[in-house]
Enzyme design. Structure first.
Site: not given
Ligand SMILES: NC(=O)c1ccc[n+]([C@@H]2O[C@H](COP(=O)([O-])OP(=O)(O)OC[C@H]3O[C@@H](n4cnc5c(N)ncnc54)[C@H](O)[C@@H]3O)[C@@H](O)[C@H]2O)c1
Length: 434
Positions: A153, A155, A260, A263, A266
């Site tokens: 997905l 954002e 930027g 995703c 990193k």
């Molecule tokens: N943001 C994007 O657009 C996107 C798209 C595709 C994939 N991803 C991947 O998805 C993953 C999450 O990204 P995000 O942007 O949602 O991150 P984020 O930082 O918004 O959310 C992560 C959440 O996990 C919680 N958390 C951490 N450890 C925990 C635990 N042990 N128990 C319960 N909660 C815990 C944190 O408090 C936080 O709220 C990453 O690996 C990212 O690369 C992100």
């Protein structure tokens, strides 16, 4: 099905709300109590179009709940998703997997009955093996399967992307787990969304290969934009001219200040590290990372040249847009975080506005944050568009010009037409166009 979603961030909250909307019974867990309290009050901690309504509907109808109690959520779940962050590890650029491994330990302790543990976080090849090892170590008796199901997905368009994806990738060779995944995604099956079943390691790599390819595509058009400026060509016409070729495709060919976000930076770095670790370096992506880093830094020089070519001492630069892209409040690795400090270092005073980038207030010191684009234009020696929020596309340009000390506009997203702006008396520069 009963689903637990560990991590209620951008991915976890959107995925949880969408699975609930598919009809599953979803409990989102986060270790951050403030986030869960806010969600319980009906407040959405992030800005994502449509999410507030989707969460409200599914909580009201009893399919979506929130908790900090992982044990309670996981205990009766058939599928447990890991959707925690995997940021760059400080110092070496590898993905920091500590949150994933901690979640795996917590899940192992709480699991009851056959459980499919699904890694939705973006994780390097082999992470699924380690998650499996950890769970086995904590609970030698457990009946479970670890599956990779990367998320694609974007954002700003996250709900539509989740509900109408180009494909769903599921990495497991276990038939029982595949059946669980088929049931979870059944509504998409009905819509004929391709579901790509692979081995776990292949699935993990698909996510990195996809992001690296997109980052490379952006970087390619950015370098072509520089060449356009040098030779007097127009990058938007080049992008259209190549993008109509179906082998190339027109998406991700918008020249700009460099990619930027949460995703691409990193994930490209993590792929470079993995490839090197396995003795199979991916030079194209190493170069992509290098070129993109240099580009973000070079943008302040472009702005300096547009203002007066020397330095910015005593100048006021107005900045429109700070988030890494429009329709999100996400500031992670936003180009503005490179550009604004570089302008300040060159002596400029910065005044800025972003509709949702509230976090910038903590991340960018000594910036005067304004309430709207016109306050940003007031008494500015240059106006710079860094993020192309829709509201910046329809500015009252005559009013902007009257407010500015000098009518210099640097449009790093090519949202205006050079001839229009010049006709209105602006000294206008953009990316890859004369
Ligand atoms: N943001 C994007 O657009 C996107 C798209 C595709 C994939 N991803 C991947 O998805 C993953 C999450 O990204 P995000 O942007 O949602 O991150 P984020 O930082 O918004 O959310 C992560 C959440 O996990 C919680 N958390 C951490 N450890 C925990 C635990 N042990 N128990 C319960 N909660 C815990 C944190 O408090 C936080 O709220 C990453 O690996 C990212 O690369 C992100």
């Amino acid at each position: 099905m009963r689903v637990a979603m560990i991590g209620a961030g951008y991915v976890g909250l959107v995925s949880g709300a969408c699975f609930a909307d598919f009809g599953h019974d979803v409990c989102c867990v986060d270790k951050d109590p403030a986030k869960i309290e806010a969600l319980d009050r009906g407040e959405i901690p992030i800005f994502e179009p449509g999410l507030s309504e989707l969460v409200a509907k599914n909580t009201r109808e009893g399919r979506l709940t929130f908790t900090i109690d992982l044990q309670q959520a996981v205990g009766n779940a058939e599928a447990v998703f890991i959707a925690v962050g995997t940021p760059s590890r400080r110092g070496d650029g590898h993905a920091d997997l500590s949150y994933v491994y901690q979640a795996a330990r917590d899940i192992a302790a709480a699991m009851d009955g056959y459980t499919v543990v699904v890694t939705k976080s973006t994780v390097p090849v082999g992470t699924g093996d380690e998650v499996e090892r950890i769970i086995r170590e904590v609970r030698p008796d457990a009946d479970f399967c670890v599956v990779s199901n990367p998320e694609f997905l974007r954002e700003g368009a996250a709900i539509n992307d989740f509900k109408r994806p180009d494909r769903v990738v599921v990495g497991t060779e276990d038939e029982r787990a595949r059946d669980v995944m088929r049931s979870l995604y059944r509504p998409l099956f009905i819509n004929e969304t391709p579901i790509v079943f692979t081995a776990r390691r292949t699935s993990e790599l698909i996510k990195y290969a996809a992001n690296a390819f997109l980052a490379m595509k952006i970087t390619f058009i950015n370098e072509v934009a520089d060449l356009c400026e040098a030779v007097g060509a127009d990058v938007q016409q080049v992008a259209r001219g190549i993008g109509l070729d179906k082998r190339i495709g027109g998406k991700f060919l918008n020249a700009g200040p460099g990619y930027g976000g949460s995703c691409f930076p990193k994930d490209t770095l993590a792929l470079v590290k993995t490839a090197r670790d396995y003795g199979s370096p991916i030079k194209l992506i190493e170069t992509t990372v290098e070129v993109n880093d240099a580009r973000k830094k070079a943008m302040s020089q472009k702005i300096t040249r547009a203002v007066d070519g020397q330095d910015l001492a005593g100048k006021t630069v107005g900045v429109l847009g700070l988030t890494f892209k429009p329709n999100t409040d996400d500031m992670r690795d936003a180009p503005s975080l490179d550009i604004v400090p570089a302008l300040q270092a060159a002596g400029a005073k910065i005044q800025a506005f972003d509709p949702e980038g509230h976090e910038a207030r903590q991340m960018l010191p000594d910036v005067a944050f304004k309430e709207n684009p016109y306050d940003v234009a007031a008494d500015a020696d240059a106006l710079v568009i860094i993020t192309e929020w829709d509201q910046f596309r329809a500015l009252d340009l005559d009013r902007v010009k009257l407010l500015m000390r000098q009518p210099v506009m640097v449009d790093l997203r090519n949202i205006y037409k050079p001839e229009d702006l010049r006709a209105r008396g602006f000294v206008y520069s953009s990316v890859g166009r004369e």
